[in-house]
Write an enzyme that holds these catalytic residues in place. Structure first.
Site, short mmCIF file in Angstrom:
data_model
loop_
_atom_site.label_atom_id
_atom_site.label_comp_id
_atom_site.label_asym_id
_atom_site.label_seq_id
_atom_site.Cartn_x
_atom_site.Cartn_y
_atom_site.Cartn_z
N TRP A 186 0.85 -1.19 0.00
CA TRP A 186 0.00 0.00 0.00
C TRP A 186 0.89 1.24 0.00
CZ3 TRP A 186 -1.17 3.46 4.34
CH2 TRP A 186 -2.15 4.41 4.00
N ASP A 354 -15.90 8.39 -0.80
CA ASP A 354 -16.54 7.65 0.28
C ASP A 354 -17.34 8.57 1.22
OD1 ASP A 354 -17.13 5.60 1.98
OD2 ASP A 354 -15.07 5.11 2.50
N ARG A 429 -9.82 -3.66 7.11
CA ARG A 429 -10.49 -2.36 7.19
C ARG A 429 -11.93 -2.53 7.67
NH1 ARG A 429 -11.79 2.47 2.87
NH2 ARG A 429 -10.99 4.16 4.16
N TRP A 463 -14.59 2.67 -8.54
CA TRP A 463 -14.99 1.34 -8.02
C TRP A 463 -13.85 0.83 -7.16
CZ3 TRP A 463 -19.33 -1.79 -9.69
CH2 TRP A 463 -19.31 -3.11 -9.21
N ASP A 464 -14.06 0.87 -5.85
CA ASP A 464 -12.97 0.58 -4.92
C ASP A 464 -13.08 -0.84 -4.38
OD1 ASP A 464 -10.75 1.10 -3.38
OD2 ASP A 464 -11.57 2.91 -2.46
N MET A 465 -12.00 -1.32 -3.79
CA MET A 465 -11.99 -2.63 -3.14
C MET A 465 -10.85 -2.61 -2.12
SD MET A 465 -11.21 -5.88 -2.56
CE MET A 465 -10.56 -7.21 -3.51
N ASN A 466 -11.25 -2.52 -0.85
CA ASN A 466 -10.24 -2.31 0.20
C ASN A 466 -10.08 -3.48 1.15
OD1 ASN A 466 -9.32 0.49 -0.26
ND2 ASN A 466 -11.50 0.92 -0.04
N ASP A 524 -2.66 5.28 -3.47
CA ASP A 524 -3.15 6.28 -2.52
C ASP A 524 -2.04 7.28 -2.20
OD1 ASP A 524 -5.68 5.33 -2.38
OD2 ASP A 524 -5.51 4.40 -0.41
C1 GLA Z 1 -9.44 3.73 -0.42
C2 GLA Z 1 -9.08 4.45 -1.70
C3 GLA Z 1 -9.06 5.93 -1.45
C4 GLA Z 1 -10.41 6.38 -0.93
C5 GLA Z 1 -10.79 5.58 0.31
C6 GLA Z 1 -12.21 5.86 0.75
O1 GLA Z 1 -8.45 3.86 0.53
O2 GLA Z 1 -7.87 4.00 -2.20
O3 GLA Z 1 -8.72 6.64 -2.61
O4 GLA Z 1 -11.37 6.21 -1.94
O5 GLA Z 1 -10.68 4.18 0.07
O6 GLA Z 1 -12.56 5.13 1.86
#
Ligand code: GLA
Length: 750
Positions: A186, A354, A429, A463-466, A524
């Site tokens: 990350w 978010d 997370r 479109w995120d995936m954490n 990020d």
């Molecule tokens: C991740 C993404 C960020 C942001 C956050 C929001 O960390 O990489 O750019 O969108 O989620 O929770």
């Protein structure tokens, strides 16, 4: 063109030749992958083992040329005289497939298993190979600058079989190579690591469930002495977003076996009689023009054959993203104020990140509940979107549809929709993954997201995936297929929506995702100095139009590093530009500078986004053939820096060019105590006056202007010196630490 002549297959474009033959035992032997050659060269390119190396296991007694272990193979089995790594394992059985036929098809052979596929192919060669109870299909698809390979295994027997491993390709390249892989974590994606490929296997793989920021699926193999401009370099990549595997290993005979495909760990597929399994496409590319040549071929392949045609070469908007400026803390009033400012600065797209739905006031709750939070947005999404669009901005929205917080209405209603580990849940997370292998989960996501997209007139989706380090076991591949189905159902009917995928930045930056999302949030980490390494890493395999790059606040949130706004802009220009900071806190002087940045970027947007990208010793350049934009970037400045030579690539040596540099300034505050010596009045370097001046006054940092030949630019021109503490004038670059320049090199009539 693909031809077959006396058992020799030749895949040829004007950029490369790929040759192999079928030997008398029905074994495919690799002959050549590189610059175009003649089919008649086959014999000279073939391995001739002569009397062999001893200890050989032969396909035919007495024929020392029938020892598979010492041949360059195009595919291999297991337990049958080739003891190198096998690309195929059928549990409990040897594998020894022999050639049974071929066909040559126009374009691609359409994939049927749900994986994304490169488009716009020239031709496809389909080879079939058989062994009792199973048939293997090898597909070779030709594109102008690269080819793809993939395999399908079919159970033709009457009992089930378990497929333990099936690579997309395997090939033995004569020669010794170093493998360059792109590793990280990350906020530190795509750091190049070079490992000599010797007799121990070198592996590049992901086991996180996604293609991962730990080890990007793309990698290079290069011969000793390869540079940016010369030497043989091979590039490989996989059109896949799940666990991947690639290996390279040199044999005692000097053949380097390289293979790539879905990671066999946690894979095991049961195939009932009549069933088959299809692997993702792997991309194979070669250049004798060094890393630069290889990158340019890969870039062309991605732009022309991976990115959806609608978005190919289509200008990407300058965006403002709310995340770093607001995080979860916003309301409609604040967003509209930001939108006004973003518009004034020259942004074209406003992205609400978010925090807009459910009880999503931090990352502990609400994920999964895509109902607008009317406390924050009393007029709903539609109301916000209308107001933002009325300002002349496009409106975009963040989603993370693959995950759920246990503290959410969705989870409370459908706890069984979340994937949990077999023994106990593990969280990343504060969230779990949704089980995308279930049809009802996929339907829910498609319906929910589609409705929002249509109701709020959304032009862009992040479109995120954490959720990382997912151990989905044998479900991993089916999860990835589920994701592709969802993306296909939502976005294929809505081609005009610009999709930017994201996974905590670059945790899923791969060709599979790029088939759906023309750009990916690369990291990020928006610290420009970190981005130099990150964007350089991506640039080996992906064109700059595929990554989002934003200007953010300083000191930087992840490194605490302070950098000039000019450098933040100059780095972000090489990609899809955006701004991600609280615009309310920009100083008047910064507002002016950002306006100039967006205007400059828009003027050269086509070149920044789609020009030919090259790395040079001092930074990057992009070019459309007539105009080249070159960034020169610095880290910490040494005392008394010496001369610096800018050496560009790809210009016409006989043409004349005008070289100017982008006008930049340096804030007066940066001169600190020095001002005391030059100002007519006594100035306290820590006092009010200087602080006020610093908000409003900046000094030119010196500009370049010269006329010079392409020959000299490619040989290397000397740049104006940097500040050395000997005075201030316009003939030097006065920048300080982390400074940078942007040169505009335009062809002119001589
Ligand atoms: C991740 C993404 C960020 C942001 C956050 C929001 O960390 O990489 O750019 O969108 O989620 O929770």
């Amino acid at each position: 063109m693909i031809t077959e002549q006396n058992g020799v297959f030749h895949i040829q474009t004007d950029q490369y030749s790929y040759l192999f033959c079928i030997d008398e035992y029905g074994v495919p032997e690799h002959l050549h992958f590189g610059a175009p050659v003649q089919t008649g060269d086959a014999e000279a390119l073939r391995c001739r083992p002569g009397l062999g190396w001893g200890s050989n296991v032969l396909l035919k007694e007495g024929d020392t040329a029938s020892c598979m272990d010492v041949l360059a193979l195009e595919w291999s089995g297991s337990g049958r005289s080739d003891y190198r790594e096998t690309p195929l394992e059928i549990t409990g059985s040897a594998s020894d497939f022999r050639y049974s036929g071929f066909e040559i098809l126009e374009g691609s052979a359409v994939m049927t298993g749900g994986l994304p596929q490169a488009h716009g192919a020239l031709e496809t060669l389909h080879i079939t190979m058989e062994q009792p109870g199973a048939r293997l299909h090898l597909y070779y698809t030709a594109f102008p600058t690269a080819l793809t390979r993939r395999t399908v295994l079919e159970n033709t027997g009457d009992a089930p079989l378990t497929l333990g491993k099936l690579m997309s390709f395997s090939v033995d390249l004569p020669g010794s190579y170093t493998m360059a892989t792109f590793n990280g974590s990350w906020i530190a994606e795509m750091r190049r690591t070079d490992t000599a490929v010797q007799e121990s296997r070198v592996v590049n793989e992901s086991l996180t469930g996604a293609s991962s920021n730990r080890h990007n699926p793309g990698f290079l193999l290069y011969e000793a002495g390869a540079t940016e401009t010369g030497g043989r370099v091979y590039g490989f990549n996989l059109v896949y977003s799940g666990n991947h595997y690639a290996s390279a290993q040199r044999s005692h005979q000097g053949l380097t076996r390289v293979m790539q495909g879905i990671n066999p760990s946690h894979f095991a597929k049961k195939l009932a009689p009549g069933e088959d399994f299809e692997t993702p496409e792997a991309v194979l590319c070669c250049s004798d023009e060094g890393f630069g040549g290889l990158s340019r071929r890969m870039h062309t392949f991605v732009t022309d054959h991976i990115i959806r045609p609608y978005w190919r070469n289509r200008p990407r908007p300058v965006k403002y993203n709310s995340w770093e400026g607001c995080m979860f803390d916003f309301n409609q009033h604040r967003l509209l104020d930001l939108a006004d400012r973003a518009k004034d600065l020259g942004c074209e797209l406003f992205v609400l990140d978010d925090g807009w739905f459910g009880a999503r006031n931090n990352d502990k709750a609400g994920l999964g509940d895509y109902n607008v939070n009317t406390k924050k947005l009393p007029k709903g999404l539609e109301g916000l979107s209308d107001r933002i669009r009325a300002k002349g901005l496009q409106f975009g929205l963040w989603f993370e549809p693959e995950s759920v917080n246990p503290d959410s209405d969705l989870y409370r209603a459908h706890p069984d929709w979340a994937l949990t580990d077999d023994f106990y849940p593990v969280y990343g997370r504060n969230q779990l993954l949704l089980d995308l292998t279930k049809q009802e989960v996929r339907d829910y996501i498609v319906e929910k997201v589609s409705n929002i997209l249509d109701s709020a007139k959304i032009s862009y989706v992040k479109w995120d995936m954490n959720r990382h380090s997912i151990a989905l076991g044998a479900k991993t591949h089916d999860f990835v297929l589920g994701l592709y189905e969802v993306l296909r159902r939502i976005f294929i009917p809505r081609p005009g929506i610009l999709l930017e995928s994201c996974s905590s930045g670059g945790n899923r930056f791969d060709l599979g995702m790029l088939c759906f999302s023309p750009q990916i949030w690369a990291s990020d980490d928006t610290d420009p100095i970190e981005r130099l390494a990150i964007q350089t890493g991506y640039s080996y395999l992906y064109p700059q139009s595929t990554w989002g790059s934003h200007v953010s606040a300083t000191p930087h949130a992840q490194t605490l590093r302070t950098t000039p706004l000019s450098t933040r802009g100059n780095v972000a220009f090489f990609g899809c530009l955006g701004y991600e900071l609280d615009l309310k806190h920009l100083l008047p002087i910064e507002v002016k500078e950002v306006k100039a940045q967006t205007a400059f970027y828009k003027r050269y947007r086509e070149i920044f986004q789609y020009g030919t990208f090259s790395r040079h010793a001092l930074g990057w350049q992009v070019s459309d053939g007539k105009t080249t934009l070159a960034g020169v970037f610095h880290g910490l400045v040494p005392a008394a820096p010496g001369y610096e030579r800018l050496r560009l690539v790809g210009l016409d040596k006989d043409k004349t060019y005008r070289v100017t540099s982008l006008e930049q300034t340096i804030r007066v505050g940066q001169f600190g105590n020095l001002l005391k010596h030059v100002a007519p009045v006594s100035i306290d370097p820590n006092g009010q006056l200087l602080r006020l001046a610093d908000r409003h006054i900046s000094l030119p940092s010196g500009t370049e202007a010269m006329t010079v030949s392409g020959a000299a630019l490619m040989s290397g021109i000397l740049l104006r010196p940097q500040f050395r503490g000997t005075g201030y004038d316009q003939n030097q670059r006065t920048q300080g630490d982390f400074g940078s320049d942007l040169y505009i090199v335009e062809e002119i009539e001589a």
